[in-house]
Design a protein around this motif. Structure first.
Motif, PDB file in Angstrom:
ATOM      1  N   ALA A  33       0.840  -1.209   0.000  1.00 36.53           N
ATOM      2  CA  ALA A  33       0.000   0.000   0.000  1.00 36.53           C
ATOM      3  C   ALA A  33       0.868   1.249   0.000  1.00 36.53           C
ATOM      4  N   ALA A  34       2.034   1.212   0.715  1.00 32.25           N
ATOM      5  CA  ALA A  34       2.910   2.387   0.738  1.00 32.25           C
ATOM      6  C   ALA A  34       3.504   2.623  -0.623  1.00 32.25           C
ATOM      7  N   LEU A  88       2.660  12.798   1.915  1.00 32.64           N
ATOM      8  CA  LEU A  88       2.379  11.888   3.050  1.00 32.64           C
ATOM      9  C   LEU A  88       1.514  10.692   2.647  1.00 32.64           C
ATOM     10  N   ALA A  89       1.043  10.675   1.420  1.00 28.35           N
ATOM     11  CA  ALA A  89       0.105   9.613   0.994  1.00 28.35           C
ATOM     12  C   ALA A  89       0.677   8.204   1.151  1.00 28.35           C
ATOM     13  N   PRO A  90       1.987   7.923   0.810  1.00 32.66           N
ATOM     14  CA  PRO A  90       2.488   6.547   0.995  1.00 32.66           C
ATOM     15  C   PRO A  90       2.437   6.111   2.452  1.00 32.66           C
ATOM     16  N   PHE A  91       2.692   7.013   3.331  1.00 35.40           N
ATOM     17  CA  PHE A  91       2.674   6.625   4.756  1.00 35.40           C
ATOM     18  C   PHE A  91       1.241   6.375   5.250  1.00 35.40           C
ATOM     19  N   ILE A  92       0.401   7.298   4.798  1.00 40.36           N
ATOM     20  CA  ILE A  92      -1.012   7.118   5.240  1.00 40.36           C
ATOM     21  C   ILE A  92      -1.584   5.810   4.702  1.00 40.36           C
ATOM     22  N   LEU A  93      -1.370   5.535   3.407  1.00 41.93           N
ATOM     23  CA  LEU A  93      -1.911   4.303   2.833  1.00 41.93           C
ATOM     24  C   LEU A  93      -1.289   3.068   3.468  1.00 41.93           C
ATOM     25  N   GLY A  94       0.052   3.153   3.732  1.00 40.87           N
ATOM     26  CA  GLY A  94       0.685   2.002   4.368  1.00 40.87           C
ATOM     27  C   GLY A  94       0.104   1.748   5.742  1.00 40.87           C
ATOM     28  N   PHE A  95      -0.142   2.843   6.491  1.00 40.92           N
ATOM     29  CA  PHE A  95      -0.719   2.674   7.831  1.00 40.92           C
ATOM     30  C   PHE A  95      -2.143   2.112   7.762  1.00 40.92           C
ATOM     31  N   LEU A  96      -2.919   2.693   6.834  1.00 44.37           N
ATOM     32  CA  LEU A  96      -4.299   2.200   6.704  1.00 44.37           C
ATOM     33  C   LEU A  96      -4.306   0.727   6.287  1.00 44.37           C
ATOM     34  N   ALA A  97      -3.393   0.370   5.375  1.00 47.78           N
ATOM     35  CA  ALA A  97      -3.328  -1.040   4.941  1.00 47.78           C
ATOM     36  C   ALA A  97      -2.964  -1.957   6.088  1.00 47.78           C
ATOM     37  N   PHE A  98      -2.072  -1.432   6.940  1.00 46.26           N
ATOM     38  CA  PHE A  98      -1.696  -2.246   8.097  1.00 46.26           C
ATOM     39  C   PHE A  98      -2.906  -2.493   9.021  1.00 46.26           C
ATOM     40  N   LEU A  99      -3.648  -1.390   9.295  1.00 45.96           N
ATOM     41  CA  LEU A  99      -4.842  -1.557  10.148  1.00 45.96           C
ATOM     42  C   LEU A  99      -5.855  -2.507   9.500  1.00 45.96           C
ATOM     43  N   PHE A 100      -6.059  -2.318   8.185  1.00 49.51           N
ATOM     44  CA  PHE A 100      -7.031  -3.171   7.490  1.00 49.51           C
ATOM     45  C   PHE A 100      -6.591  -4.639   7.532  1.00 49.51           C
ATOM     46  N   SER A 101      -5.230  -4.842   7.390  1.00 50.50           N
ATOM     47  CA  SER A 101      -4.709  -6.209   7.401  1.00 50.50           C
ATOM     48  C   SER A 101      -4.959  -6.882   8.744  1.00 50.50           C
ATOM     49  N   VAL A 102      -4.752  -6.089   9.812  1.00 49.45           N
ATOM     50  CA  VAL A 102      -4.981  -6.672  11.155  1.00 49.45           C
ATOM     51  C   VAL A 102      -6.434  -7.077  11.325  1.00 49.45           C
ATOM     52  N   ILE A 129       2.148   1.751  -3.467  1.00 49.48           N
ATOM     53  CA  ILE A 129       1.083   2.309  -4.297  1.00 49.48           C
ATOM     54  C   ILE A 129       0.881   3.788  -3.964  1.00 49.48           C
ATOM     55  N   GLY A 130       1.044   4.131  -2.696  1.00 43.78           N
ATOM     56  CA  GLY A 130       0.832   5.530  -2.282  1.00 43.78           C
ATOM     57  C   GLY A 130       1.883   6.468  -2.872  1.00 43.78           C
ATOM     58  N   LEU A 131       3.075   5.953  -3.306  1.00 46.34           N
ATOM     59  CA  LEU A 131       4.083   6.816  -3.933  1.00 46.34           C
ATOM     60  C   LEU A 131       3.578   7.393  -5.234  1.00 46.34           C
ATOM     61  N   ALA A 132       2.588   6.705  -5.853  1.00 49.93           N
ATOM     62  CA  ALA A 132       2.071   7.201  -7.137  1.00 49.93           C
ATOM     63  C   ALA A 132       1.421   8.560  -6.975  1.00 49.93           C
ATOM     64  N   PHE A 133       0.801   8.781  -5.855  1.00 48.17           N
ATOM     65  CA  PHE A 133       0.098  10.068  -5.651  1.00 48.17           C
ATOM     66  C   PHE A 133       1.033  11.255  -5.660  1.00 48.17           C
ATOM     67  N   PRO A 134       2.183  11.296  -4.848  1.00 45.54           N
ATOM     68  CA  PRO A 134       3.062  12.473  -4.928  1.00 45.54           C
ATOM     69  C   PRO A 134       3.743  12.607  -6.287  1.00 45.54           C
ATOM     70  N   LEU A 135       4.059  11.418  -6.935  1.00 44.37           N
ATOM     71  CA  LEU A 135       4.699  11.500  -8.240  1.00 44.37           C
ATOM     72  C   LEU A 135       3.774  12.173  -9.235  1.00 44.37           C
ATOM     73  N   ILE A 136       2.535  11.772  -9.228  1.00 40.15           N
ATOM     74  CA  ILE A 136       1.554  12.377 -10.149  1.00 40.15           C
ATOM     75  C   ILE A 136       1.382  13.866  -9.818  1.00 40.15           C
ATOM     76  N   ALA A 137       1.342  14.169  -8.526  1.00 39.12           N
ATOM     77  CA  ALA A 137       1.162  15.581  -8.141  1.00 39.12           C
ATOM     78  C   ALA A 137       2.362  16.403  -8.570  1.00 39.12           C
ATOM     79  N   TRP A 138       3.588  15.764  -8.403  1.00 41.72           N
ATOM     80  CA  TRP A 138       4.791  16.488  -8.821  1.00 41.72           C
ATOM     81  C   TRP A 138       4.753  16.766 -10.320  1.00 41.72           C
ATOM     82  N   ILE A 139       4.440  15.792 -11.122  1.00 38.05           N
ATOM     83  CA  ILE A 139       4.428  15.958 -12.580  1.00 38.05           C
ATOM     84  C   ILE A 139       3.444  17.057 -12.965  1.00 38.05           C
ATOM     85  N   ILE A 140       2.290  17.017 -12.349  1.00 35.41           N
ATOM     86  CA  ILE A 140       1.288  18.049 -12.664  1.00 35.41           C
ATOM     87  C   ILE A 140       1.819  19.437 -12.318  1.00 35.41           C
ATOM     88  N   GLU A 141       2.512  19.582 -11.174  1.00 29.67           N
ATOM     89  CA  GLU A 141       3.006  20.897 -10.747  1.00 29.67           C
ATOM     90  C   GLU A 141       4.144  21.343 -11.637  1.00 29.67           C
TER      91      GLU A 141
END
Length: 874
Positions: A22-23, A65-79, A25-37
């Motif tokens: 999940a983390a 922060l999206a990779p960290f948030i998604l990784g954390f959420l994935a961890f909670l969901f996994s548990v 996958i979350g890297l895609a969000f800042p990369l896309i945001a960077w390219i757009i900017e």
């Protein structure tokens, strides 16, 4: 999106922690945001540019922060997912275990193990509860099936005995024996109810030492047997009366039974008997009681049928005996008639002899006249003009007139018209034939008014100068006439009557006895000599006899014809006083066209009357028997109300020729199937009626006992059972009796009609078309042909339509003679009536056939029983 979804699914299925994925996958969000900017702010790509776009748009920090948030959420969901997955897998294992238990439980139930338990450690659900309920229901059904099978097996055993035996004693013994073994008791008995004596008689027992109670009798209401019969209800007792018979066995010795069961045998609400069972056990199972109560109706119905058959056989024997006695009486009457004919012939011979004697008497009279010609007489002389010229003095003594009083034509004035005519004829004869001597007799009135008979003999002596006239010699022949009359009266019937067994008397019109034969003394107790010349008033007759003679004489005087009468006389015969019935014939007798005497002939008809009364009594008994048979036959005929309950549009035209009939309509209803037939037994009257009883009960037994059958199979069974009943298959069989039949099986639910016929056809009217289904050329019953194999009856299966109309009938209507040319009514006339009136209702068809048949028969005698059945199918 597809790749993300697949990745998501892989994450869900992953056994490891999905947080790193999940983390990533979350890297895609800042990369896309960077390219757009980079593009939006036109900043050169590079690490420096990354810093610039963060400065230009600080929001990028949040996206970083999206990779960290998604990784954390994935961890909670996994548990949470693993926790839920473990719980779910644990519930699946428990459910599989329970399903296995329930499958094993269901398998045992399916194998018939209804005692198997379902242990779910206190946990139950809908399926388990359903399985337990199913087990209980199946166990109950199995028990009911077992009980019903046990009852059916018992009924089948007893039914075989009932079907095979036709003797009540033998049947009762075998039934009780089989039942005692089947229900496992030690003692049984069967009592038959005699309705005339109001007693129950033990006819069969089966037990140790129970044979000694055979023929034991009970009144209604007395003892347990009488109480069961009176209440018409079963009695089950476990407390046994002290006076009840003991059960004896080699093992138990004498012992009171532990329980008793008494079942009444009732058929058509009438008591037929009681069966009794005793058991050593303290209780008799409820199933056994239910079985015996149901079986009791079957046994009662069979006993009722056997009794009817035995009563019918007894009536037949009585009718045959009466017929034999009637034939003997007829033979006796024939012999009596023969004796009467012989007596009449003897009487005719006697009359001939009597006439010969009369002729002899007449000849004797002529000789007597000749002898008396010159006796005391009146002599008169007439001229040729019938004028009296001389009268002898003797006329005064004989006639009371003086000769002068006779002169001047006075003689002719005292003659009767007949005497005057005879006198003129005599003169005429003498004048025409002078050589003839002519004598005449005539009645003459004396001067004192007394009527006398004169005989005058004339001779023509005109040529005799001494006489010169016609001389008449007249003699008083009154006494001679009386003597002749008495002699004639005595001799006329003497030759016949002296030896006659009948009482013969001759009386004058004033009641004077001229003759009586010797038999008169035997009946009247008066000697013949004391009767002759006496009048009725002078004889000591009974009042009845005196009035009869007096009234009969007056009757014949008023109307002179033969008269018959019967009177009863007290007669002393062989020193014993008895009343004798006498048949009197009074015959008027004439002399010269005048009623002279009356001949009475009395014939003793006491024995004939006795025989006549005996014949009348026997005829009355025969008539009573036939009327009783008619009541029995009427009771077995189907009720029209019941027939119309299942066949609402139908009619039965039924006209027996005699009081009882060989034809009968038959109706039966079973398992929603309707059976109806027109049966025509051989003969009519009593023989036909007796055969109809056999056909009725056999049809009932066949249809009621067999489970599945067709119309033709029923006729095949009936054919065999009629032959067995009449013993027609035995080598010395003589009874060729049987029956024709038109038989229908109607299944309203399936719209199917089955038809089978023995010599009888079925007419089916469908719209404008009339179809005919012919019966087989084979009768029910009859002596089998040894060299010819018989075919089974044909079964016609018809898929009928709503509104189809069927007609079937016996041969009485088509064979009836009548019409203007005295021909048979014929099947063609029946078909023509149906097709020409196809739109009539069945009620109108009934009226049509009744009217047409009566008009066809008119004054001709009905030659056979008539039965026609019509049904409109629905």
């Amino acid at each position: 999106m597809t790749g993300i979804k697949e990745l998501y699914q892989r994450i869900l299925k992953a056994e490891t922690n999905p947080a790193p994925i999940a983390a990533i996958i979350g890297l895609a969000f800042p990369l896309i945001a960077w390219i757009i900017e980079f593009i939006r702010f036109k900043v050169a790509f590079g690490f420096k540019g990354i810093g610039q776009i963060h400065q230009l748009n600080p929001v990028i920090y949040l996206v970083d922060l999206a990779p960290f948030i998604l990784g954390f959420l994935a961890f909670l969901f996994s548990v949470q997912w693993n926790t839920a997955k473990d719980n779910f897998q644990r519930r699946l294992r428990k459910r599989d275990e329970r399903m296995a238990l329930m499958a094993e439980f269901a398998k045992k139930i399916g194998e018939g193990d209804f005692n198997s338990a379902l242990d779910l450690s206190g946990e139950t659900d809908t399926l388990a509860e359903s399985l337990l309920i199913m087990r209980e229901n199946l166990a109950q059904n199995s028990m009911r099936d077992s009980e019903q099978s046990w009852i059916a097996e018992g009924k089948e055993i007893v039914s075989d005995i009932l079907r095979i035996n036709n003797k009540i004693d033998l049947l009762a013994g075998q039934v009780i024996k089989e039942l005692v073994h089947y229900i496992k008791v030690v003692q049984g008995a069967l009592y038959l109810y005699d309705e005339e004596r109001k007693l129950l008689t033990n006819v069969a027992t089966y037990a140790y030492n129970r044979k000694k109670y055979i023929n034991q009798e009970f009144k209604l209401g007395y003892g347990l047997i009488g109480e069961c019969a009176y209440e018409k209800d079963f009695i089950y007792r476990t407390e046994i009366p002290e006076d009840y018979a003991t059960i004896t066995s080699g093992i138990l010795g004498d012992q009171k039974p532990g329980s008793l069961l008494l079942i009444p045998l009732i058929s058509d609400e009438k008591l037929q008997g009681v069966i009794e069972f005793a058991s050593i056990q303290s209780e008799i199972p409820e199933l056994t009681i239910r079985f015996l109560k149901e079986l009791g109706e079957v046994i009662a119905r069979t006993l009722f049928n056997l009794r009817i058959n035995q009563r019918t056989e007894q009536l037949l024997q009585e009718a045959q005996k009466m017929t034999y006695e009637l034939q003997e009486n007829e033979e006796q009457l024939r012999q009596n008639a023969e004796e009467m004919r012989a007596t009449q012939e003897e009487l005719q011979k006697s009359n001939e002899q009597l006439e010969a004697n009369i002729q002899k008497v007449e000849d004797a009279q002529k000789r007597l006249y000749s002898l008396l010609e010159n006796a005391s007489e009146i002599i008169a002389i007439y001229n040729q003009n019938m004028e009296l010229t001389y009268e002898s003095p003797s006329v005064t003594k004989i006639l009371g007139y003086t000769p002068e009083e006779m002169m001047g034509g006075k003689d002719m004035d005292r003659l009767t018209r007949r005497g005057e005519s005879a006198m003129r004829d005599m003169f005429k004869e003498l004048l025409e034939h002078p050589d003839h001597t002519v004598s005449i007799q005539y009645t003459y009135m004396k001067k004192n008014g007394q009527k006398i008979f004169l005989e005058t003999t004339g001779r023509n002596l005109l040529h005799d100068k001494a006489i010169s006239g016609i001389i008449l010699n007249s003699t008083d022949i009154t006494e001679r006439k009386r003597a002749e009359k008495e002699e004639r009266m005595r001799s006329k019937m003497q030759a016949l009557s002296e030896n006659s067994l009948d009482m013969i008397m001759r009386l004058s019109t004033v009641g004077q006895f001229f003759y009586a034969n010797p038999v008169t003394e035997r009946y009247l107790g008066i000697e013949v000599k004391d009767l002759l010349n006496k009048t009725l008033n002078e004889v000591n007759f009974t009042e009845v006899l005196f009035n009869y003679f007096r009234e009969t004489i007056e009757q014949i005087k008023a109307n002179p014809v033969k008269a018959n009468a019967e009177i009863t006389l007290p007669v002393m015969l062989d020193d014993e006083l008895s009343d004798r019935i006498m048949s009197f014939v009074a015959i008027p007798e004439y002399n010269e066209n005048e009623l002279e005497t009356i001949l009475f002939v009395g014939h003793d008809i006491t024995e004939a009357k006795r025989i006549e009364l005996e014949i009348q009594d026997k005829n009355r008994k025969i008539e009573d028997s036939i009327n009783y048979a008619q009541r029995i036959q009427t009771s077995i005929l189907p009720d029209n109300n019941i027939i119309r309950r299942y066949l609402p549009s139908s009619f039965i035209y039924y006209t027996p020729r005699d009081v009882v009939s060989g034809d009968f309509p038959w109706f039966f209803r079973k398992n929603d199937i309707t059976y109806i037939a027109a049966v025509d037994c051989t003969g009519h009257g009593v023989p036909g009626a007796l055969l109809s009883f056999i056909g009725y009960f056999l049809l009932n037994n066949i249809v009621d006992h067999d489970k599945e059958h067709t119309a033709s199979s029923i006729l095949d069974d009936l054919h065999g059972q009629v032959r067995a009943t009449l013993k027609q298959e035995e080598s010395d069989a003589e009874a060729r009796d049987g029956m024709d039949i038109a038989f229908c099986l109607i299944d309203n639910d399936r719209k199917i009609l089955q038809y089978s016929g023995a010599h009888r056809p079925l007419y089916l009217l469908r719209k404008d078309e009339l179809l005919e289904f012919k019966g087989d050329r084979k009768a029910i019953g009859g002596i089998p042909h040894k060299s010819k194999m018989e075919k089974e009856f044909t079964n016609h299966v018809i898929n009928y339509e709503y509104g189809d109309k069927i007609f079937f009938f016996s041969d009485g209507m088509p064979d009836q003679l009548g019409g203007p040319e005295i021909k048979k009514y014929s099947p063609k006339r029946i078909r023509d009536n149906i097709i020409e009136n196809k739109n009539l209702t069945m009620e109108e068809f009934n009226a049509l056939f009744a009217k047409d048949f009566k008009e066809w028969m008119a004054d001709h005698k009905q030659i056979d029983d008539v039965l026609l059945i019509g049904i409109e199918l629905i």
